[in-house]
Structure formats: structure tokens, C-alpha cells
Write an enzyme that holds these catalytic residues in place. Structure first.
Site, PDB file in Angstrom:
ATOM      1  N   ILE A  39     -23.788 -28.567  -3.282  1.00 40.02           N
ATOM      2  CA  ILE A  39     -24.527 -28.183  -4.578  1.00 40.02           C
ATOM      3  C   ILE A  39     -25.759 -28.762  -4.210  1.00 40.02           C
ATOM      4  O   ILE A  39     -26.398 -29.624  -3.647  1.00 40.02           O
ATOM      5  CB  ILE A  39     -23.801 -29.360  -5.414  1.00 40.02           C
ATOM      6  CG1 ILE A  39     -22.237 -29.221  -5.576  1.00 40.02           C
ATOM      7  CG2 ILE A  39     -24.460 -29.405  -6.766  1.00 40.02           C
ATOM      8  CD1 ILE A  39     -21.551 -30.279  -6.165  1.00 40.02           C
ATOM      9  N   ASN A  68     -28.435 -29.665  -5.907  1.00 38.81           N
ATOM     10  CA  ASN A  68     -28.918 -31.051  -6.094  1.00 38.81           C
ATOM     11  C   ASN A  68     -28.671 -32.037  -5.648  1.00 38.81           C
ATOM     12  O   ASN A  68     -29.128 -33.464  -6.086  1.00 38.81           O
ATOM     13  CB  ASN A  68     -29.287 -31.006  -7.869  1.00 38.81           C
ATOM     14  CG  ASN A  68     -27.684 -31.220  -8.465  1.00 38.81           C
ATOM     15  OD1 ASN A  68     -26.835 -30.919  -7.800  1.00 38.81           O
ATOM     16  ND2 ASN A  68     -27.499 -31.614  -9.844  1.00 38.81           N
ATOM     17  N   CYS A  69     -27.731 -31.924  -4.652  1.00 37.57           N
ATOM     18  CA  CYS A  69     -27.141 -33.047  -4.020  1.00 37.57           C
ATOM     19  C   CYS A  69     -28.001 -33.715  -2.831  1.00 37.57           C
ATOM     20  O   CYS A  69     -28.717 -32.867  -2.182  1.00 37.57           O
ATOM     21  CB  CYS A  69     -25.860 -32.718  -3.389  1.00 37.57           C
ATOM     22  SG  CYS A  69     -25.214 -34.104  -2.049  1.00 37.57           S
ATOM     23  N   ASP A  70     -28.474 -35.016  -2.846  1.00 38.29           N
ATOM     24  CA  ASP A  70     -29.322 -35.389  -1.858  1.00 38.29           C
ATOM     25  C   ASP A  70     -28.998 -35.173  -0.422  1.00 38.29           C
ATOM     26  O   ASP A  70     -29.881 -35.094   0.417  1.00 38.29           O
ATOM     27  CB  ASP A  70     -29.705 -37.001  -2.101  1.00 38.29           C
ATOM     28  CG  ASP A  70     -30.502 -37.420  -3.332  1.00 38.29           C
ATOM     29  OD1 ASP A  70     -31.139 -36.269  -4.087  1.00 38.29           O
ATOM     30  OD2 ASP A  70     -30.392 -38.347  -4.101  1.00 38.29           O
ATOM     31  N   LYS A 130     -29.592 -31.656   0.369  1.00 39.76           N
ATOM     32  CA  LYS A 130     -30.941 -31.365   0.721  1.00 39.76           C
ATOM     33  C   LYS A 130     -31.532 -32.067   2.110  1.00 39.76           C
ATOM     34  O   LYS A 130     -32.231 -31.524   2.879  1.00 39.76           O
ATOM     35  CB  LYS A 130     -31.826 -32.466  -0.502  1.00 39.76           C
ATOM     36  CG  LYS A 130     -31.826 -31.699  -1.870  1.00 39.76           C
ATOM     37  CD  LYS A 130     -32.536 -32.428  -2.907  1.00 39.76           C
ATOM     38  CE  LYS A 130     -32.445 -32.015  -3.976  1.00 39.76           C
ATOM     39  NZ  LYS A 130     -33.098 -32.831  -5.379  1.00 39.76           N
TER      40      LYS A 130
END
Length: 113
Positions: free
Chosen positions: A10, A12-14, A17
Site C-alpha cells: 500500500i 502510503n505504508c511507512d 516506503k
């Protein structure tokens, strides 16, 4: 031999990233698939589960998991994963039909390089 890497997660998942930054930092090309936008198929779910096991695949620390009933926690299947894609631990990397779940630099170096 196909050395392409596919990363499921996903955007926007840290943790995703961090993984993508790691790949870019090591000049490793990849295809990213956000499974909220393009949900995984039942076959992909089964392949992931067969490769790493349901215990490693499921994100038991997620808010979604903690909100499940005890019965649901005991019977996580494709239908539940389809309804709640955040139940899958992120990211999931695929290379040559091998699967790694989560982000760990040492594990990635062994897997990718």
C-alpha cells in the site's frame, strides 16, 4: 531466468516506503502494485500463503487484525483478505516465484543481490 521484482503493498505504508527506498538505493528495478487499487487474486493469495505460511503473511499488529472477532482471527482466508487488504503484512516481494514478506535489510540483501 526472469529477475524481475514485483512489490505488493500500500503506497502510503511507512514500511513499504522504506522497502522502495532500499530498492532504489541499491539500483534494483521493480514493479509496484498497490493492492488497494489492484487487489490480489485468490491464486496470488494462495501462492503467498504457500510460500511463507499464513503466520508470516498475516499482519497481526494491524488495527484491522485487532478489530476482527476471535472466530475471524482463527479462519483468515481469501474472502477476509479481499475485504481487508491491510491484513497482509507489507510489503510482499516476489522474485522468480520466491516470496519475502515485510522489510528487513539483511533479508532483502540475501534475497535480492
Amino acid at each position: 531466468m526472469n529477475n524481475s521484482i514485483t512489490v505488493y503493498g500500500i503506497k502510503n505504508c511507512d514500511t513499504v516506503k522504506k522497502a522502495l527506498k532500499f530498492l532504489a538505493g541499491h539500483s534494483i528495478s521493480y514493479q509496484f502494485i498497490d493492492y488497494r487499487e489492484r487487489p490480489i487474486s485468490e491464486k496470488q493469495y494462495e501462492d503467498f500463503k504457500d510460500a511463507v505460511g499464513i503466520e508470516e503473511l498475516v499482519n497481526r499488529r494491524s488495527t484491522t487484525y485487532r478489530s476482527l472477532s476471535e472466530k475471524e482471527k482463527q479462519s483468515i482466508d481469501f474472502e477476509l483478505i479481499s475485504k481487508y487488504p491491510t491484513l497482509i503484512k507489507r510489503p510482499v516481494l516476489i522474485k522468480n516465484d520466491k516470496v519475502v514478506v515485510g522489510f528487513n535489510e539483511k533479508k532483502y540483501l540475501n534475497f535480492l543481490l
